[in-house]
Design a protein around this motif. Sequence first.
Motif: not given
Length: 396
Positions: A119-122, A184-185, A188-192, A200-204
């Motif tokens: 999944v790409h950034y945007d 991807s979700n 995000r989950t694994e990085f958190e 808080e500000n994903w992915p900024e």
Amino acid sequence: MEQSNILWVDFLANGNRLLKKEKMEELINNAVKANITHIVIDAKIPYGFSTFPSKYAYHVSEMKDEQYHGWKDRDFLQEFIDIAKGTELKIIANVDIFAEGNGLTREGIVYDRPHWQVVHYDQALSNMPTAAENKYDPTVFVNPIHPEVEAHELNIIKEVIGKYEVDGIVLDRCRYPNIFGDFSNLSRTEFEKYTGHVIENWPEDIFTVHNMKPNFGPLFPKWAEWRAKNIKNFVHKAKNIVKHVNSDLIFSIYVGSWYPLYYNEGVNWASKMYHPSLAWTSEDYHTSAYAEEFDFIMTGCYYPEVYIEEAIQNNRPANWYSVEGAIEMSNEAIQGQIPVIASLYLKDYTNNVGQFRKAVELCKERTSGVMLFDTVYVEDYKWWNDLEDILLKYSK
């Protein structure tokens, strides 16, 4: 490790010409005569298709491109192994790892399993490049941390070393496609989990994009470390599989030599002894380094300029935009922990055999050998005699 002369045989570039067995035999004979020591044969190509009958991947003859349909009911890898028997050539099977589809023809296993895809950034952003080295590359990548993806890639490696009398395995495209994937979700989950807190500000907080270029956010150094550790974890599992079957099997990898920009690929190919201090590296970035997992590493010194002084004359942005500079960067990052084999993209020397010869000689003098990509250019440019002449000089 003794000096190695490695010739790469890319299936997509050579498959049509090598449909005739006599062409395979001619290639092997030319390689032996030119003092080539290792030949890399594609077992799995960038679009996820295998050159051998696989339980897990589609066969190359099933691609839409008709020029490869002649390989139906044939085994590219086994045929090369058979022809090379009786020579001293070592056969290394190349497995393109996290590349599982062709975005132009929309084929490959990723289209059966879209949940694997990066999944790409945007993904709404138009003209998003799919590969760091070439925005027009149609290769579709999959998420390296997806459990099904990992199992699939490891199964193919097991299959190759279980079925074929190869001398080793080389990994290619064992990376993320570029800086824009994967968001991807799952990632995000694994990085958190890795950081221990919710972003808080994903992915900024990782980076923002302006004019197709990333501006690093406060979490980018940790993100780069985490992505590189994901690749390192896969590499470690792959190595265990290979060495469990036979500890003497070669386990190697190809990477680009442009280390200061390798946040694009999400890979830290250096030695754990190397502590880089770059704008995007964390204090613990060295813990993601994976060089020690391999028997040797091939780094792509893919530049038409051979010497640093040529890069300076041509206003290149850094010294390592040259074969010489790339070798220096590679040796610095590896810290002498494993052999480095400088690799050349022969198309860089079209109509310039003198520059080709200089490049090969420099690789031989400054590293543990040379890797030549690709066979098709040696054939097209009729460089077999030149290659023999150069490599013979270094075999004495």
